[in-house]
Design a protein around this motif. Structure first.
Motif, PDB file in Angstrom:
ATOM      1  N   ASP A   1       0.041  -7.236  -8.401  1.00 55.70           N
ATOM      2  CA  ASP A   1       0.398  -6.823  -7.043  1.00 55.70           C
ATOM      3  C   ASP A   1      -0.772  -6.135  -6.354  1.00 55.70           C
ATOM      4  O   ASP A   1      -1.642  -5.526  -6.995  1.00 55.70           O
ATOM      5  N   CYS A   2      -0.778  -6.257  -5.034  1.00 51.14           N
ATOM      6  CA  CYS A   2      -1.805  -5.625  -4.212  1.00 51.14           C
ATOM      7  C   CYS A   2      -1.139  -5.172  -2.918  1.00 51.14           C
ATOM      8  O   CYS A   2      -1.367  -5.727  -1.847  1.00 51.14           O
ATOM      9  N   GLY A   3      -0.252  -4.171  -3.069  1.00 51.37           N
ATOM     10  CA  GLY A   3       0.628  -3.803  -1.975  1.00 51.37           C
ATOM     11  C   GLY A   3       0.057  -2.772  -1.026  1.00 51.37           C
ATOM     12  O   GLY A   3      -0.858  -2.013  -1.346  1.00 51.37           O
ATOM     13  N   MET A   4       0.637  -2.748   0.148  1.00 51.91           N
ATOM     14  CA  MET A   4       0.275  -1.798   1.192  1.00 51.91           C
ATOM     15  C   MET A   4       1.217  -0.602   1.120  1.00 51.91           C
ATOM     16  O   MET A   4       2.424  -0.757   0.908  1.00 51.91           O
ATOM     17  N   PHE A   5       0.672   0.597   1.300  1.00 53.78           N
ATOM     18  CA  PHE A   5       1.511   1.784   1.431  1.00 53.78           C
ATOM     19  C   PHE A   5       2.155   1.768   2.811  1.00 53.78           C
ATOM     20  O   PHE A   5       1.488   1.490   3.809  1.00 53.78           O
ATOM     21  N   GLN A   6       3.440   2.092   2.860  1.00 54.91           N
ATOM     22  CA  GLN A   6       4.185   2.079   4.111  1.00 54.91           C
ATOM     23  C   GLN A   6       5.003   3.359   4.242  1.00 54.91           C
ATOM     24  O   GLN A   6       5.142   4.124   3.289  1.00 54.91           O
ATOM     25  N   GLY A   7       5.579   3.571   5.420  1.00 58.84           N
ATOM     26  CA  GLY A   7       6.459   4.717   5.629  1.00 58.84           C
ATOM     27  C   GLY A   7       5.815   5.748   6.521  1.00 58.84           C
ATOM     28  O   GLY A   7       5.279   5.431   7.587  1.00 58.84           O
ATOM     29  N   ASN A   8       5.834   7.008   6.080  1.00 58.87           N
ATOM     30  CA  ASN A   8       5.321   8.080   6.926  1.00 58.87           C
ATOM     31  C   ASN A   8       3.790   8.108   6.872  1.00 58.87           C
ATOM     32  O   ASN A   8       3.164   7.502   5.991  1.00 58.87           O
ATOM     33  N   PRO A   9       3.140   8.825   7.809  1.00 59.49           N
ATOM     34  CA  PRO A   9       1.668   8.815   7.874  1.00 59.49           C
ATOM     35  C   PRO A   9       0.987   9.264   6.586  1.00 59.49           C
ATOM     36  O   PRO A   9      -0.096   8.769   6.266  1.00 59.49           O
ATOM     37  N   ASN A  10       1.600  10.180   5.844  1.00 54.95           N
ATOM     38  CA  ASN A  10       0.982  10.641   4.608  1.00 54.95           C
ATOM     39  C   ASN A  10       0.966   9.554   3.535  1.00 54.95           C
ATOM     40  O   ASN A  10       0.164   9.611   2.602  1.00 54.95           O
ATOM     41  N   GLU A  11       1.883   8.586   3.629  1.00 56.15           N
ATOM     42  CA  GLU A  11       1.854   7.435   2.733  1.00 56.15           C
ATOM     43  C   GLU A  11       0.868   6.387   3.249  1.00 56.15           C
ATOM     44  O   GLU A  11       0.044   5.862   2.497  1.00 56.15           O
ATOM     45  N   VAL A  12       0.942   6.097   4.539  1.00 54.41           N
ATOM     46  CA  VAL A  12       0.113   5.032   5.118  1.00 54.41           C
ATOM     47  C   VAL A  12      -1.376   5.317   4.938  1.00 54.41           C
ATOM     48  O   VAL A  12      -2.178   4.404   4.716  1.00 54.41           O
TER      49      VAL A  12
END
Length: 512
Positions: free
Chosen positions: A29-40
């Motif tokens: 996997d090579c996923g993107m962090f999503q959700g709130n700004p601290n995750e992104v």
């Protein structure tokens, strides 16, 4: 042999696991962090490896938090193959191209805003720097000086959260690197690394990844099982998750640790009740739903409810171009359907279509929905109200007492969806703060993730009829893809099965 947890560690997004064997380097996997700004902001942190050194990537499925950084990987020098099922390869193409387009549009919009309001731009830069520093500080005690790590390996992009991580050209360039592999067929994807994909029952084409990896000469092979996102038994359209009975190491998701979903029958009843209530009140219903998996499942249930006479026939606006393209891919892969949906097809039914559906073709069609005669329902992406057309509909409806917003999936911390289901009395959307007058409802039973009892049942296959230390019983189980409270709730129950359990930190490397 070493496994490094570069994402999906103590969080539900950004899944990325690096396996080094001494002979090969493979990324699962090579996923993107999503959700709130601290995750992104974690998407801007150094990847933790040189993309050009990767032999292969193995992809569990096509959701953005599992495949979303693939174009960045290609831009930075990866030239290997991306191993996935055919359905995952097709779905990933539309997901990645859409992601790139949205990022470029967002960058242009933010640049215009910065030109109009330089003071806002300075404050936004300050917030970005603080968030980035906080993300670096999470590298863990084995890296006490995160700034030294940053100096040794510069960020993958400039420190500007408004710049796109990659472009549409980058996304298009990664597509030819996919290598389509059917379920159950073992393939050597790198020297000494053999991979088998098994149905994970999460979305179309989703896979459990079974890795058989050999280290140096004379070393025995290890069997490492990555669950990916495990679906729920009995989910419509696709088959149930495949039981796996033997492993040396297991990496398993934990999204719903400590929780048990409401029965599927209850979820369907709430959906039917909500549609009937909206129809009687001549109101508007918004169902934010992810384009791949959830939209198709909601339409499947609405079609069944209508066929059974359980709901009135009201217009259903399918307002997600990506969901429409994804549904076309679902239709092309009927070989992956479960028996019930296959039977409906044999009987000349159309289980992926609702008779009163209206598919929007462009933004003008989407905007026109607000002027349509009521009652009506809208299914629009995305499911957490963090972007996409569902946000525009929420802006129109959240302060409308005649509207209902029905959530049918997981709502991440810090998202507008979570804010609303937690009982917020006001919501900030598109720069404006509005009172919440719409009815807010949530259904838990439509989740595409196994709940705690289902996760434990899947894990129990590794211990059934055997004891710890027996051949085929994992020496360790790593909990990933879950928030800390969920993982802390699940861990002792996994240990009670007789399995050693660990909760890895972000960027933690573990010797196997």
């Amino acid at each position: 042999m070493e496994l490094t947890f570069l994402g999906g560690a103590r969080t539900v997004t950004g899944s990325r696991f690096l396996l080094r064997t001494g002979r090969a380097t493979v990324l699962v996997d090579c996923g993107m962090f999503q959700g709130n700004p601290n995750e992104v902001v974690r998407n801007r942190v150094p990847l933790g490896f040189e993309p050009a050194e990767l032999d292969a990537v193995v992809l569990t499925h096509a959701h953005l938090d599992h495949c979303g950084l693939l174009p960045l990987l290609g831009r930075l020098g990866f030239r290997g193959r991306i191993v996935a099922t055919a359905a995952t390869a097709e779905l990933a193409r539309i997901v990645l191209l859409d992601s790139a387009k949205l990022q470029e549009e967002f960058a242009r919009r933010e640049a215009r805003r910065e030109r109009r309001d330089p003071a806002w731009a300075l404050e936004d830069d300050r917030r970005e720097r603080a968030a980035f520093d906080a993300a670096l500080a999470e590298f863990g005690p084995e890296q006490p000086d995160p700034e030294a790590e940053l100096r040794a390996q510069p960020p993958v992009v400039e420190l500007d959260l408004d710049a796109p991580l990659y472009t549409e050209d980058d996304a298009a360039a990664i597509v030819p690197r996919f290598l389509e592999v059917p379920y159950g067929a073992e393939r050597e994807v790198a020297p000494g690394v053999h991979v088998t994909l098994l149905d994970a029952g999460h979305i179309l084409g989703s896979a459990i990844v079974v890795v058989r990896a050999a280290g140096g000469p004379g070393q025995r092979s290890l069997r490492i099982v990555f669950s990916g996102d495990l679906g729920r038994p009995g989910t419509p359209i696709i088959r149930d998750p495949t039981p796996v009975a033997e492993a040396d190491v297991v990496v398993v998701e934990s999204t719903y640790g400590g929780r048990e979903h409401e029965p599927a029958g209850v979820a369907v009843r709430i959906l039917g009740d909500t549609v009937r209530d909206v129809a009687r009140a001549r109101g508007a219903l918004l169902i934010p739903a992810f384009s791949i998996g959830r939209t198709q499942e909601v339409v499947w249930h609405l079609d069944r409810l209508l066929e059974q006479g359980a709901i009135p026939r009201i217009p259903l606006y399918l307002d997600s171009p990506m969901a429409s393209r994804a549904s076309d891919i679902y239709r092309r892969h009927a070989d992956m359907y479960d028996e019930e949906t296959a039977r409906l097809l044999r009987e000349q039914d159309t289980p992926l279509d609702y008779p009163a559906q209206v598919i929007t073709r462009d933004l003008a069609d989407s905007i026109a929905i607000a002027r349509a005669d009521r009652p009506y329902a809208i299914v629009a992406s995305n499911g957490m109200l963090t972007g996409g057309r569902s946000v525009a509909h929420a802006r129109n409806l959240v302060d409308d007492p005649g509207a209902t917003i029905l959530f049918v999936g997981y709502q991440g911390e810090g998202t507008l969806g979570r804010h609303l289901i937690d009982g917020a009395t006001s919501a900030r959307i598109g720069g404006a703060t509005m009172p919440v007058r719409a009815t807010i409802r949530a259904i838990d039973g439509f989740s595409a993730h196994s709940d705690e009892p289902e996760l434990l049942a899947w894990l129990s296959n590794f211990i059934r009829g055997r004891r710890p230390g027996d051949p085929g019983v994992p020496s360790r189980v790593f909990l990933v893809h879950g928030d800390p409270p969920a993982q802390e709730a699940l861990a002792p129950k996994v240990a009670a099965l007789g399995l050693e359990v660990a909760i890895p930190r972000w960027h933690e490397a573990v010797a196997l």
